[in-house]
Enzyme design. Structure first.
Site, mmCIF file in Angstrom:
data_model
loop_
_atom_site.group_PDB
_atom_site.id
_atom_site.type_symbol
_atom_site.label_atom_id
_atom_site.label_comp_id
_atom_site.label_asym_id
_atom_site.label_seq_id
_atom_site.Cartn_x
_atom_site.Cartn_y
_atom_site.Cartn_z
ATOM 1 N N PHE A 137 -2.914 -31.969 16.901
ATOM 2 C CA PHE A 137 -1.723 -31.507 17.622
ATOM 3 C C PHE A 137 -1.943 -31.689 19.134
ATOM 4 O O PHE A 137 -3.046 -31.472 19.627
ATOM 5 C CB PHE A 137 -1.501 -30.030 17.277
ATOM 6 C CG PHE A 137 -0.185 -29.481 17.735
ATOM 7 C CD1 PHE A 137 0.972 -29.669 16.991
ATOM 8 C CD2 PHE A 137 -0.107 -28.766 18.924
ATOM 9 C CE1 PHE A 137 2.191 -29.150 17.418
ATOM 10 C CE2 PHE A 137 1.119 -28.242 19.360
ATOM 11 C CZ PHE A 137 2.267 -28.439 18.609
ATOM 12 N N ASP A 214 -8.273 -25.112 13.737
ATOM 13 C CA ASP A 214 -6.886 -24.736 14.025
ATOM 14 C C ASP A 214 -6.177 -24.563 12.679
ATOM 15 O O ASP A 214 -6.069 -25.514 11.904
ATOM 16 C CB ASP A 214 -6.218 -25.831 14.864
ATOM 17 C CG ASP A 214 -4.842 -25.407 15.352
ATOM 18 O OD1 ASP A 214 -4.133 -24.725 14.590
ATOM 19 O OD2 ASP A 214 -4.473 -25.774 16.477
ATOM 20 N N TYR A 239 4.080 -17.705 13.973
ATOM 21 C CA TYR A 239 5.543 -17.908 13.882
ATOM 22 C C TYR A 239 5.897 -19.014 12.894
ATOM 23 O O TYR A 239 7.066 -19.287 12.685
ATOM 24 C CB TYR A 239 6.159 -18.194 15.261
ATOM 25 C CG TYR A 239 5.509 -19.325 16.036
ATOM 26 C CD1 TYR A 239 5.794 -20.658 15.746
ATOM 27 C CD2 TYR A 239 4.607 -19.068 17.065
ATOM 28 C CE1 TYR A 239 5.203 -21.682 16.444
ATOM 29 C CE2 TYR A 239 4.005 -20.087 17.774
ATOM 30 C CZ TYR A 239 4.313 -21.393 17.465
ATOM 31 O OH TYR A 239 3.707 -22.418 18.152
ATOM 32 N N LYS A 240 4.898 -19.658 12.288
ATOM 33 C CA LYS A 240 5.160 -20.726 11.309
ATOM 34 C C LYS A 240 5.253 -20.075 9.923
ATOM 35 O O LYS A 240 6.236 -19.401 9.643
ATOM 36 C CB LYS A 240 4.088 -21.801 11.439
ATOM 37 C CG LYS A 240 4.216 -22.510 12.795
ATOM 38 C CD LYS A 240 3.164 -23.541 13.086
ATOM 39 C CE LYS A 240 3.485 -24.216 14.432
ATOM 40 N NZ LYS A 240 2.392 -25.056 14.922
ATOM 41 N N ARG A 388 9.899 -34.800 8.791
ATOM 42 C CA ARG A 388 8.925 -33.860 8.232
ATOM 43 C C ARG A 388 9.660 -32.811 7.408
ATOM 44 O O ARG A 388 10.558 -32.133 7.896
ATOM 45 C CB ARG A 388 8.134 -33.223 9.371
ATOM 46 C CG ARG A 388 6.832 -32.615 8.928
ATOM 47 C CD ARG A 388 5.993 -32.203 10.118
ATOM 48 N NE ARG A 388 6.700 -31.233 10.950
ATOM 49 C CZ ARG A 388 6.100 -30.378 11.771
ATOM 50 N NH1 ARG A 388 4.791 -30.397 11.888
ATOM 51 N NH2 ARG A 388 6.805 -29.534 12.485
HETATM 52 C C1 LIG Z 1 2.244 -25.275 16.297
HETATM 53 C C2 LIG Z 1 0.854 -25.644 16.676
HETATM 54 C C3 LIG Z 1 0.310 -25.198 17.879
HETATM 55 C C4 LIG Z 1 1.177 -24.462 18.858
HETATM 56 O O1 LIG Z 1 0.508 -23.781 19.867
HETATM 57 P P1 LIG Z 1 1.338 -22.763 20.765
HETATM 58 O O2 LIG Z 1 0.371 -22.290 21.748
HETATM 59 O O3 LIG Z 1 1.883 -21.704 19.853
HETATM 60 O O4 LIG Z 1 2.475 -23.508 21.381
HETATM 61 C C5 LIG Z 1 -1.016 -25.521 18.141
HETATM 62 N N1 LIG Z 1 -1.755 -26.238 17.248
HETATM 63 C C6 LIG Z 1 -1.230 -26.672 16.086
HETATM 64 C C7 LIG Z 1 -2.069 -27.453 15.126
HETATM 65 C C8 LIG Z 1 0.089 -26.401 15.774
HETATM 66 O O5 LIG Z 1 0.618 -26.845 14.634
#
Ligand SMILES: *Cc1c(COP(=O)(O)O)cnc(C)c1O
Length: 413
Positions: A137, A214, A239-240, A388
């Protein structure tokens, strides 16, 4: 799942799949479940749990409104760690005292990357490399670049198959006496590749490296066993698949054995031993609390508790089984309807290596997704050409998968 699969066989009737689904009734416990919206983005922003509306109003009325500042002492100060313990127990395979909630995933990543590389460099100045992959990401990659620049370190890039993810062979090829830290996603945000958590952790440890996992796309959809993996560090979003609402605070995990030796770079008063002594110098709190920085976002920690309730009730293994059934069904429909129209499958076909979503490729994906949003069918678009399909297990029905992919077919026909 039987009866699903062949490229030409007619896909199974979604009504039969919903009728046989023992978790189907959970869907009614989400806001919007009875609307005609087809929601394929619960992996980016989970639907609200219906119980959350009452929880929020009770909070405003009784807790914030009634207890006022007293609530900090009564419950709020401990919430980052009490809720962290619960999350650890229900979803992460983490024993108590290792998970805390607060900040964003991005901030946790920064704090834990910095703490890890500084610790490694103190122990062995030759450990100057951070391993990261080109399909991770963006925030993970950008932070690794930033931390490397800040500390004079080097990035070692792994280039995974875009439809797959980081393998043991690829990791082994870049590990060595110079590796300080490996940063990996457990489930890849684009391809949904499910990395081998315990296997890759062991490989890195054998080379003397630490691993930062992560878990943004796994927490709530795929079982995780951090203590069982002998994991060092992990972070993830709430939040996911945890339905905590937009901007809900993230979680961080630091294995007990590392808590006393890691020093985090944002040493604020909330991570200090006794915040209300307000002393002249920083003295880190014992345990996971030292990884906190500022005032925790209490309001943001409310909604995720309702999703934790639902997930605990269903059981994460049953949630994972439904997740696999949903993604298998989406793949079967894609093979029958979309592959003949030029769509490619950009996710692993092996369920054991697939997380909770499926990514489909087509040159017109961007336009298709824009058209679908206008029709209340909501997947998302990911560069360079991905549609997706995120299938949050407790809030998504097989009928929704069928309807949504039929709409994709109609846009491409
Ligand atoms: C959604 C996501 C993030 C998001 O990070 P935020 O700090 O909440 O914006 C980070 N890493 C991965 C792998 C994600 O899918």
């Amino acid at each position: 799942m039987t009866g699903i699969g062949g490229r030409t066989a007619p896909p199974t009737d979604p009504a039969e799949l919903d009728a046989a689904d023992e978790l189907a009734h959970f869907r009614d416990r989400f806001v919007g479940a009875s609307s005609p919206i087809v929601y394929f983005d619960g992996n980016s922003l989970g639907r609200p749990v219906a119980a959350t509306a009452e929880r929020l109003s009770r909070f405003v009325r009784d807790e914030w409104g009634g207890r006022l500042i007293r609530a900090w002492e009564e419950t709020w100060m401990e919430m980052p760690t009490t809720l962290g313990d619960r999350l650890g127990r229900v979803l992460l395979g983490a024993g108590p005292g290792q998970v805390a909630i607060g900040d964003s995933t991005t901030v946790w990543l920064y704090k834990l990357m910095r703490a890890a590389v500084d610790h490694q460099q103190r122990s062995d100045p030759a450990r100057t490399e951070i391993v990261v992959d080109t399909d991770n990401f963006p925030t993970d990659r950008y932070l690794a670049e930033g931390v490397a620049a800040e500390r004079g370190l080097t990035l070692r890039w792994i280039e995974p198959d875009p439809d797959g993810g980081v393998t043991a062979e690829q990791l082994a090829a870049v590990l060595g006496v110079n590796t300080a830290l490996v940063v990996l996603s457990h489930v890849a945000y684009k391809s949904a590749w499910l990395a081998d958590g315990p296997g890759l952790t062991r490989l890195a440890h054998d080379a003397g490296a630490l691993v930062l996992w992560d878990l943004c796309h796994s927490a709530g959809a795929v079982p995780v066993d951090l203590d069982g993996w002998d994991a060092d560090l992990a972070v993830g979003c709430t939040y996911k698949y945890l339905n905590g609402g937009p901007g809900a605070p993230a979680f961080g995990y630091v294995a007990t054995r590392l808590q006393g030796v890691l020093a985090q770079p944002i040493q604020g008063w909330m991570g200090a031993a006794d915040p209300f002594t307000m002393g002249p110098r920083y003295d880190a709190a014992p345990g996971i609390r030292r990884f906190l920085s500022g005032t925790p976002a209490i309001v943001g920690m409310l909604a995720m508790q309702d999703m934790l309730d639902l997930t605990e009730e269903a059981g994460i293994d049953a949630v994972r089984a439904k997740s696999l059934a949903l993604t298998s069904y989406a793949l079967a429909l894609a093979d029958a309807w979309l592959v003949p129209l030029g769509v490619t499958v950009g996710s692993p076909r092996d369920g054991a290596r697939r997380g909770g979503h499926v990514t489909l490729g087509h040159p017109r994906s961007r336009q298709v997704v824009t058209a679908l949003w206008g029709l209340d069918v909501i997947p998302d678009y990911r560069e360079p050409d991905g549609i997706r399909i995120g299938l949050s297990p407790l809030s998504t029905s097989f009928a929704e998968v069928h309807e949504g992919l039929a709409q994709v077919r109609a846009r491409l026909s």
